[in-house]
Write an enzyme that holds these catalytic residues in place. Structure first.
Site, PDB file in Angstrom:
ATOM      1  N   LYS A 179     -48.389  46.287  -0.025  1.00 31.76           N
ATOM      2  CA  LYS A 179     -49.530  47.204   0.013  1.00 31.76           C
ATOM      3  C   LYS A 179     -49.287  48.408   0.929  1.00 31.76           C
ATOM      4  CE  LYS A 179     -52.696  44.815  -2.482  1.00 31.76           C
ATOM      5  NZ  LYS A 179     -52.376  43.409  -2.394  1.00 31.76           N
ATOM      6  N   GLU A 234     -61.109  49.680  -0.650  1.00 28.09           N
ATOM      7  CA  GLU A 234     -61.670  48.391  -1.025  1.00 28.09           C
ATOM      8  C   GLU A 234     -60.597  47.348  -0.729  1.00 28.09           C
ATOM      9  OE1 GLU A 234     -59.891  50.162  -3.075  1.00 28.09           O
ATOM     10  OE2 GLU A 234     -58.511  48.556  -3.647  1.00 28.09           O
ATOM     11  N   SER A 256     -43.921  39.509  -3.039  1.00 25.42           N
ATOM     12  CA  SER A 256     -44.852  40.593  -2.710  1.00 25.42           C
ATOM     13  C   SER A 256     -45.476  40.503  -1.325  1.00 25.42           C
ATOM     14  CB  SER A 256     -45.952  40.665  -3.771  1.00 25.42           C
ATOM     15  OG  SER A 256     -46.642  39.435  -3.871  1.00 25.42           O
TER      16      SER A 256
HETATM   17  C1  LIG Z   1     -52.714  42.385  -3.324  1.00 24.01           C
HETATM   18  C2  LIG Z   1     -51.579  41.479  -3.538  1.00 24.01           C
HETATM   19  C3  LIG Z   1     -51.115  41.170  -4.829  1.00 24.01           C
HETATM   20  C4  LIG Z   1     -51.814  41.623  -6.081  1.00 24.01           C
HETATM   21  O1  LIG Z   1     -51.941  42.995  -6.233  1.00 24.01           O
HETATM   22  P1  LIG Z   1     -51.039  43.811  -7.251  1.00 24.01           P
HETATM   23  O2  LIG Z   1     -51.673  45.146  -7.260  1.00 24.01           O
HETATM   24  O3  LIG Z   1     -51.097  43.121  -8.565  1.00 24.01           O
HETATM   25  O4  LIG Z   1     -49.676  43.824  -6.694  1.00 24.01           O
HETATM   26  C5  LIG Z   1     -49.995  40.381  -4.952  1.00 24.01           C
HETATM   27  N1  LIG Z   1     -49.353  39.896  -3.874  1.00 24.01           N
HETATM   28  C6  LIG Z   1     -49.775  40.154  -2.619  1.00 24.01           C
HETATM   29  C7  LIG Z   1     -49.030  39.581  -1.473  1.00 24.01           C
HETATM   30  C8  LIG Z   1     -50.898  40.956  -2.404  1.00 24.01           C
HETATM   31  O5  LIG Z   1     -51.291  41.203  -1.171  1.00 24.01           O
END
Ligand SMILES: *Cc1c(COP(=O)(O)O)cnc(C)c1O
Length: 414
Positions: free
Chosen positions: A107, A129, A395
């Site tokens: 993010k 948000e 992620s």
């Molecule tokens: C917010 C988040 C997601 C999902 O959001 P995407 O916009 O689909 O990437 C996935 N993994 C993590 C660790 C997140 O914080």
């Protein structure tokens, strides 16, 4: 697939996507995307689009963006060879470590980029948000770094299940406003942030956290998150000696997935696999698997796939991971599914938790529950494709999920 287009049209759309023709001047990705908003939002979106055109690819902007990503957020993030998972799965598994980026997830890439854009547009305050709280934390951190006040709207349900992140946002100087309207999760939080933005479109900047919403957000967020795929591509070629056979990412709104996938779109030998939240199962309201079970419609300014009932009512969703708990998805993913370039599957809550436990033990890494969906999907892919080289978009890290993990994986074990 619940959205069918004829094969000739699919091929033509894929060729346009591969040539970089999307979004088109109307902000569309083939039939998807665009801008379906009330009149009051149009000037704000026009201003933003102007700013994106003027600054996003200007050398001066790109230089400051890269420098902040490097010296403040810790990029490039490492590519880790997952030795034990490779052995267990009979595959060659590589992990792109967005969990090691500042604030613990991908993010931050988007938050830095949009905060820099907000400054150039002359905004005096930022609204954002958040669902799982990761985007709120990233926004709060970026606003502190660039000296701007930050207000974060968060569904009241999410403030409870992601309590540690609420505290982090406050420490970083943000004001957190719990949203008790609507579904009290991410969708309601986006509605509130849009409302706030409309009331002062010149002085306020809306820092949207995923590749969703009206044009130009899906494009802007993709461009900022593509650093994930660009780095991965170079790193895996250097380290493994070639491209992956498949790249796998979890899909909520779709920002980490589009960031990982986009630089591989033209590599015909690289399969792309997005994993949605299968929740408790395929029933309406039991999952957040928008592409698997949704139908096209308009949600929050964008024509895309949506989980809705037969009357077109947007469905409440369920996932064990707050960050995937959204009834829409980015329009470029809707296009990529329709063209067949990306395959979208689901992992259930239980599969994700099981994959999370395996990753912890095998690799010494606690991934976010969102991320664990990608691991579950990758494990299944490995079963069907022995010996393949797998790139997983890791992620984010799972520390924020401890309250949920205490109630699930650790229940009765402490
Ligand atoms: C917010 C988040 C997601 C999902 O959001 P995407 O916009 O689909 O990437 C996935 N993994 C993590 C660790 C997140 O914080």
């Amino acid at each position: 697939m619940s959205y069918a287009i004829d094969p000739g049209q699919a091929k033509a759309l894929l060729e346009m996507e591969q040539r970089g023709s999307f979004p088109d001047p109307r902000g569309r990705f083939g039939p998807f995307g665009g801008r379906y908003v009330p009149e009051t939002l149009v000037p704000a979106l026009d201003r933003l689009e102007d700013g994106v055109r003027r600054y996003l690819h200007a050398p001066e902007f790109q230089q400051e963006f890269s420098s902040e990503l490097h010296s403040w957020a810790g990029r490039p993030t490492p590519l880790t060879h997952a030795r034990e998972l490779s052995r267990r799965w009979g595959a060659d598994v590589w992990l792109k470590r967005e969990d090691l980026a500042h604030t613990g997830a991908h993010k931050i890439n988007n938050a830095i980029g949009q905060a820099l854009l907000a400054k150039r547009l002359g905004a005096k305050r930022i609204v954002a948000e958040t669902g799982a709280g990761q985007h709120g934390v990233a926004s709060a951190a970026a606003c502190a770094r660039f000296g701007m006040p930050c207000v974060v709207y968060m569904g009241a349900v999410d403030t409870e299940r992601q309590a540690p992140n609420v505290g982090r946002m406050k420490l970083l100087g943000a004001e957190v406003i719990p949203v008790t309207s609507g579904d009290q999760t991410l969708r309601a939080a986006i509605d509130e942030a849009l409302r706030d933005w409309v009331s002062d479109p010149a002085g306020t900047y809306y820092l949207l956290g995923s590749a969703v919403g009206p044009h130009p957000y899906p494009y802007l967020v993709r461009e900022l998150q593509s650093v994930i795929g660009k780095e991965s591509r170079q790193q895996i070629v250097e380290r493994a000696g070639g491209l992956p056979d498949v790249a796998v990412a979890c899909v909520g709104g779709g920002s980490n997935a589009i960031g990982l996938f986009h630089p591989f779109i033209n590599d015909a030998t690289v399969a792309l696999l997005g994993i949605e939240a299968g929740g408790r199962g395929p029933g309406l309201g039991d999952n957040s698997a928008t592409l698997s079970f949704g139908r096209p419609g308009v949600l929050q300014g964008c024509y895309t796939m949506i989980l809705q009932d037969d009357d077109g009512q947007v469905q409440e969703t369920h996932s064990v991971s707050a960050g995937l708990d959204y009834s829409g998805v980015g329009p470029e993913h809707a296009l990529l599914m329709a063209t067949g370039r990306v395959t979208y599957l689901q992992a259930t809550d239980d599969e994700a938790l099981d994959a999370l436990a395996e990753c912890c033990r095998a690799e010494g890494i606690l991934p976010a529950i969102e991320t664990a969906h990608a691991f579950a999907g990758a494990r299944r892919w490995a079963r069907d494709n022995p010996g393949g080289r797998i790139l997983i978009g890791l992620s984010g890290r799972g520390d924020k999920d401890m309250p949920t993990l205490q109630k699930t994986l650790l229940r009765g074990k402490l």
